[in-house]
Design an enzyme around this catalytic site. Structure first.
Site, PDB file in Angstrom:
ATOM      1  N   GLY A   1      48.565 -22.352  -4.653  1.00 57.93           N
ATOM      2  CA  GLY A   1      47.691 -22.060  -5.769  1.00 57.93           C
ATOM      3  C   GLY A   1      46.244 -21.878  -5.362  1.00 57.93           C
ATOM      4  N   CYS A   2      45.346 -22.531  -6.104  1.00 61.54           N
ATOM      5  CA  CYS A   2      43.909 -22.378  -5.881  1.00 61.54           C
ATOM      6  C   CYS A   2      43.470 -22.895  -4.521  1.00 61.54           C
ATOM      7  CB  CYS A   2      43.133 -23.099  -6.977  1.00 61.54           C
ATOM      8  SG  CYS A   2      43.352 -22.376  -8.624  1.00 61.54           S
ATOM      9  N   ALA A   3      44.254 -23.742  -3.892  1.00 57.75           N
ATOM     10  CA  ALA A   3      43.914 -24.252  -2.560  1.00 57.75           C
ATOM     11  C   ALA A   3      44.320 -23.289  -1.452  1.00 57.75           C
ATOM     12  CB  ALA A   3      44.578 -25.614  -2.329  1.00 57.75           C
TER      13      ALA A   3
END
Length: 365
Positions: free
Chosen positions: A143-145
């Site tokens: 995801g966002c990581a």
């Protein structure tokens, strides 16, 4: 240490103003929430002015099957990924000359918004003239990581193989996951926040010939990285996979979790490098949302000005998941830096997890 030589972003073709998406959400959700006007304040309060998507607004007004969504994801992720690679390898801001795809040893492909086997990187290799021996490392589910994690894995690869040239390619088509019939608050908040985007970074080992091709006299070298997982936190952020597709999981507690959890992790990471947060000249933060950026400031006690670029990327593009931090990095790298300056990349994602990457601007000899 391995260096980040070039970064480029790709802007999907359909730009939608936030006022338009607010009206779209009002029409869609007003029958399900008696306090719809209060909830719709998430759109202006998020300080996002516009976002870009792979498909036009009309597409979101109809229901789509998982297969239809995923077929679009495969086609568009391949096209957008190829365009971001070309832009990175031809970027005149960071490179004196175009880098040929034939000298790329490895592609780390990062995405969490669609599914493909063979993975998208294999499909991109049929579009661009990479060597057939190029190694492929697809990363899914971060995801966002994912953008920061991709840089971390490229760092480790280039430490093991100092002559290596690695592309970190991030493509997310969050818009294609939109669920018309999901009338949860998480979906409404996601409708106000997420967008599509693609970006690519070129990471080279110490002995790579490409290092000599850089335009800037000093380049960000990757000093260290750290991944941290919070135990038993699967419900904080991620996807629920249903027959109709991917449904967003987005806890309202994320800003409070960041405030309580992230500060000690960052302090310990920097302490291992004999640094403190006050010694950073750049903070390359993934702008997960306005409240996420405010939580960074609160827990790390950093100068708010260090987040100006992250705020601007959020304002202009929204949260594009994994590519977003590379959009921030591209702008940070284009700024003037002094030899020895430190920067910290930070991103949070499903797990719940954090990815930290310490950079130092150095002249390459």
């Amino acid at each position: 240490m391995p260096s980040i030589i070039s970064v480029s972003s790709y802007i999907p073709p359909h730009s939608i103003d936030q006022t338009v998406t607010t009206e779209f959400a009002r029409e869609l959700f007003q029958e399900n929430f008696h306090d719809i006007e209060r909830l719709l304040q998430a759109f202006p309060n998020g300080e996002i002015e516009q976002r870009n998507f792979a498909v036009p607004l009309e597409w979101f007004k109809n229901e789509h099957s998982l297969q239809e969504r995923n077929d679009l994801y495969i086609d568009m992720a391949t096209a957008f990924g190829a365009e971001s690679i070309k832009a990175c390898l031809q970027n005149p801001i960071f490179l004196k000359e175009t880098v040929d795809t034939s000298v790329i040893d490895t592609i780390i492909f990062v995405s969490s918004s669609g599914m493909s086997t063979p993975s998208i990187d294999a499909r991109i290799m049929n579009v661009l003239p990479f060597s057939p021996h190029t190694k492929r490392i697809p990363l899914w589910g971060l995801g966002c990581a994912g953008g920061a994690a991709g840089i971390s894995r490229a760092f480790e690869y280039c430490k093991a193989f100092p002559k290596a040239n690695v592309l970190v390619v991030c493509v997310e088509l969050c818009g294609l996951t939109f669920q018309r019939n999901d009338r949860t608050k998480s979906n409404l908040i996601g409708t106000s926040l997420f967008a599509d985007g693609a970006a690519c970074a070129l990471v080279c080992g110490d002995e790579s010939n490409i290092v000599k091709n850089r335009s800037y006299p000093i380049t960000p070298q990757i000093v260290a990285s750290q991944s941290t997982l919070m135990a038993d936190s699967e419900d904080v952020m991620g996807w629920q996979v249903k027959d109709s597709g991917l449904h967003v999981v987005f806890s309202r507690d994320i800003p409070n979790i960041i405030k309580k959890w992230l500060g000690p992790i960052v302090d310990a990471f920097l302490d291992e490098q004999q640094l403190s947060i006050g010694q950073l000249s750049s903070f390359i933060a993934h702008p997960g949302g306005k409240k996420v950026l405010e939580a960074y400031i609160a827990t790390l006690e950093i100068n708010e000005g260090l987040l100006d670029i992250s705020k601007n990327i959020l304002r202009r593009h929204g949260n594009m998941s994994s590519p977003t931090i590379l959009y921030v990095l591209e702008h940070v790298m284009a700024e003037e830096h002094q030899d020895g300056d430190y920067g910290l990349m930070a991103a949070l994602g499903p797990g719940f997890c954090s990815e930290l990457v310490l950079l130092q601007w150095k002249g390459v000899h």
